[in-house]
Enzyme design. Sequence first.
Site, PDB file in Angstrom:
ATOM      1  N   TYR A 138       0.956  -1.273   0.071  1.00  0.00           N
ATOM      2  CA  TYR A 138      -0.019  -0.131  -0.125  1.00  0.00           C
ATOM      3  C   TYR A 138       0.809   1.117  -0.060  1.00  0.00           C
ATOM      4  O   TYR A 138       1.534   1.315   1.043  1.00  0.00           O
ATOM      5  CB  TYR A 138      -0.783   0.000   1.306  1.00  0.00           C
ATOM      6  CG  TYR A 138      -1.858   0.948   1.297  1.00  0.00           C
ATOM      7  CD1 TYR A 138      -2.842   1.480   0.151  1.00  0.00           C
ATOM      8  CD2 TYR A 138      -2.074   1.829   2.449  1.00  0.00           C
ATOM      9  CE1 TYR A 138      -3.897   2.207   0.433  1.00  0.00           C
ATOM     10  CE2 TYR A 138      -2.997   2.846   2.729  1.00  0.00           C
ATOM     11  CZ  TYR A 138      -3.946   3.015   1.648  1.00  0.00           C
ATOM     12  OH  TYR A 138      -4.840   3.878   1.750  1.00  0.00           O
ATOM     13  N   TYR A 145     -11.855  -4.385   7.131  1.00  0.00           N
ATOM     14  CA  TYR A 145     -10.798  -3.891   7.402  1.00  0.00           C
ATOM     15  C   TYR A 145     -10.824  -2.818   8.655  1.00  0.00           C
ATOM     16  O   TYR A 145     -10.170  -3.128   9.782  1.00  0.00           O
ATOM     17  CB  TYR A 145      -9.622  -3.646   6.650  1.00  0.00           C
ATOM     18  CG  TYR A 145      -8.260  -2.939   7.025  1.00  0.00           C
ATOM     19  CD1 TYR A 145      -7.281  -4.039   7.348  1.00  0.00           C
ATOM     20  CD2 TYR A 145      -8.000  -1.717   7.672  1.00  0.00           C
ATOM     21  CE1 TYR A 145      -6.097  -3.568   8.080  1.00  0.00           C
ATOM     22  CE2 TYR A 145      -6.896  -1.243   8.264  1.00  0.00           C
ATOM     23  CZ  TYR A 145      -5.891  -2.228   8.475  1.00  0.00           C
ATOM     24  OH  TYR A 145      -4.692  -1.838   9.112  1.00  0.00           O
ATOM     25  N   HIS A 146     -11.282  -1.787   8.294  1.00  0.00           N
ATOM     26  CA  HIS A 146     -11.297  -0.689   9.270  1.00  0.00           C
ATOM     27  C   HIS A 146     -12.171  -0.953  10.464  1.00  0.00           C
ATOM     28  O   HIS A 146     -12.201  -0.065  11.352  1.00  0.00           O
ATOM     29  CB  HIS A 146     -11.684   0.703   8.447  1.00  0.00           C
ATOM     30  CG  HIS A 146     -10.672   1.017   7.539  1.00  0.00           C
ATOM     31  ND1 HIS A 146     -10.592   0.459   6.076  1.00  0.00           N
ATOM     32  CD2 HIS A 146      -9.556   1.491   7.535  1.00  0.00           C
ATOM     33  CE1 HIS A 146      -9.657   0.952   5.446  1.00  0.00           C
ATOM     34  NE2 HIS A 146      -8.772   1.620   6.259  1.00  0.00           N
ATOM     35  N   ASP A 203      -8.287  14.162   8.159  1.00  0.00           N
ATOM     36  CA  ASP A 203      -8.183  12.839   9.115  1.00  0.00           C
ATOM     37  C   ASP A 203      -9.596  12.296   9.555  1.00  0.00           C
ATOM     38  O   ASP A 203      -9.899  12.840  10.538  1.00  0.00           O
ATOM     39  CB  ASP A 203      -7.145  12.886  10.155  1.00  0.00           C
ATOM     40  CG  ASP A 203      -7.080  11.551  11.010  1.00  0.00           C
ATOM     41  OD1 ASP A 203      -7.314  10.603  10.335  1.00  0.00           O
ATOM     42  OD2 ASP A 203      -6.835  11.773  12.103  1.00  0.00           O
TER      43      ASP A 203
END
Length: 670
Positions: free
Chosen positions: A15, A169-170, A542
Site C-alpha cells: 500500500y 478492515y477498518h 483525518d
Amino acid sequence: MTERQKDRPWLMRTYAGHSTAEASNELYRRNLAKGQTGLSVAFDLPTQTGYDPDHILARGEVGRVGVPVSHLGDMRRLFQDIPLEQMNTSMTINATAMWLLALYQVVAEEQGADPGKLQGTTQNDIVKEYLSRGTHVFPPVPSLRLTTDMITYTVNRIPKWNPINICSYHLQEAGATPVQEIAYAMSTAIAVLDAVRDSGQVPEEKFGDVVARISFFVNAGVRFIEEMCKMRAFGRIWDRVTRERYGITDAKQRRFRYGVQVNSLGLTEAQPENNVQRIVLEMLAVTLSKDARARAVQLPAWNEALGLPRPWDQQWSLRIQQVLAHESDLLEYEDIFAGSHVIEAKVDALVEESLAEIDRIQQMGGAMAAVESGYLKSELVSSHAARRARIEGGQEKIVGVNIYETTEPNPLTSDLDGAIMTVDPANEARVVAALHEWRDNRDEARATEALAALKKAAAGTENMMEATVECARAGVTTGEWSWALRDVFGEFRAPTGVSSAPVAVAAEPGSTLSLVREKVTRTAADLGVGRLRLLVGKPGLDGHSNGAEQIAVRARDAGFEVVYQGIRLTPEQITDAALAEDVHCVGLSILSGSHAELVPDVLHRLREAGAPDIPVIAGGIIPPADAAALIEAGVAAVFTPKDFGITEIIGRIVDEIRKANKLDPLEVSA
C-alpha cells in the site's frame, strides 16, 4: 515436488503513494522491480474526500498519507511507463471511487489498453466510511447509487474489474469483534447487491456476473486461530447468502474472494521491533489455510505506529511475503486444517452468531438504515471502549506495552527522526501551483459542459459513470467533480456514537477512574463551575476518529461535559466552538501528519480571540521532533500511541487545566 502441482502464490502488494504523482510512480516502478506482483494505490485525504489541493480543508493534508490526484494529468503521471493492461491495480478509494476509476480507464485507453482486459479493484465501500474511516462525502442513499452505477458499468464495460471491495478492515480497527466484522460486512454486501438488483440495470441472467465480481478486504489480527476461523466463516456465510438470497447456482460465482492487510491497529510505538513478529503471525492467519487463503496480501511496515514508512521498510514487508511463498513448503499441500474439530467448532460458532447479527440488522431495514440510526457506530464505539478497558486493566496483554516493558536500546530507532519518511512541507505549494496551471490550460468550455451533464445525470436516473468519464477526459478536477455532486446530493455528517456508548470502565472506589473523577469534581468546584468542559476536535481531513471517540467517552465517564462534533473541521470552526461552549481544554486528534500546520493554527486563533489560557492537548501519530516543536509552540501536552492509558490521559488533562488556571496541583494520584 511430485504429488501435486504447487499452488500459485497470492498477489503481493504494498500500500503506497505519497507527495506527488511523479514520486509515487517512481516508488511503484521500484517496488515492481523488487518482485511485487500488484499495485495498491494510497490516495491522500483531499483526493479521498473530494477536495482539490487548494481547498481550505486540504491545508496540511496534501500528499501526506497518499498521492494527490486532482485530474487526468496526475493520473497519467502516476502510471507513466506502467502498462495498465498487464497490471492488477487496487485503489483504496470510496466516496470518490467512480471518479478515480474514470481517470484510470481514460489513462489506460490513452495507453492503448482494452478496457475489457483491465484487472484490479476499487474499494468503493461507503458504509465503513460512515462507521470508521471517515472519508464519506454524500448521504447514504446517493452514495449507494454511485456504487450501483459503478458496478453495473463495470460488469458491462470492464468485466474483469472488481468494482467494490466490501471492507471490514477498518471495522476491526474501530473495535469490531469477529462477529461484528463478518455481520457488518455481509450486511453491506446485501445492501449493495439488493440495490444493483433493484436498479434494473443488470438483466437477471447476468446477475451471477455481478456476484462474481464482489470482493472483500479484511483485517487479520494477532489472534491467529480466531482470525483464520473468521475467514472460513466468511466463506460459508457468503456461499449461503449468494445461493439462498440471490439464487446463484454456479459455485465459482459464489466463491468468497478477498484481499487482506494485516492489522495496523495492533502495531505498537513501544518496542516497535515486536511488530515484525505480529505482522508475520497475522499473515499466517490468511495464508496457511488453503481453503480460506487470501487472493491478495499487503502488509504494513514495522514502523507505521511511528510515522510514514520508508521504501526500505516497505521492502522488508514485501520480503516477508516472498519468503513464505517461495522458501517454505506452504503451497505444496492441501488445506492443513481440514477435519480439525477445534477449527470446525469455532467456525460453527462464528457462523451462528454472525447470522443472528445479520438478521438483527435486516430487521432494522438493512445496513443503510442501521448507519443512519447510529446503531452500527454505537456498537463499534462500545466494542472499542471495552477492548481499551481490557488493555488498560491488563486482561488483554500487549508485549512491550502493558507487560515486559523493560527493553534494551533499539538500534532501529536510535535515530528516530530518520527511521520514518517525511514529506517535504513545500510539496503542497508545488502541487497547488500545478493544479492552477492545469486549470489555466484546459478547454474550459468543455469542462463546464461536462460538469453540467454530470449534474443533470445525478439529478435524474441515468447511470452517472458515462458523464464521469467525460468529465475526466474534459480536464475536470477532483474537487469540481465532487462539488457538482454535492450540489445535487448534499453532504453527510455521520453519527459519532459517543453519546450512546455505555460505560466501559467502572469507577469503583479506589480505581484509577474513581480518582480521576475526584480530580474533575474538585477542579470544577475550584473554578466555580458545574462541570469541566472538554472539546475534542478533529481538524483537517483525518477521519480516523477511533482515538478521539475513546477520549470523549472516557472523559464523559470521568465527569467532563464533552463537546465532540465529529470529523472534518477547520481550525476556525474548532476555535469558534471552544469559545461558544466556554470550554476548559481543547483536545486535538490528528493521525494524518497535518498536526504541524493545524495545531499551531488553533493555538494562534485562540490567542487572537483573547483566550490564550485554554490549554490545547494534541494526540496522534506525532514524531518526537514534531512533538517538541508543538510543545515549544504552546501545546500543553502531546500524546502518541505509546500512551495507551486513556484514564491516565484524562487525569493529565485535568492537571493541565489546573496549571492553566493557576490552581495548586492536586495530590490525588491518577
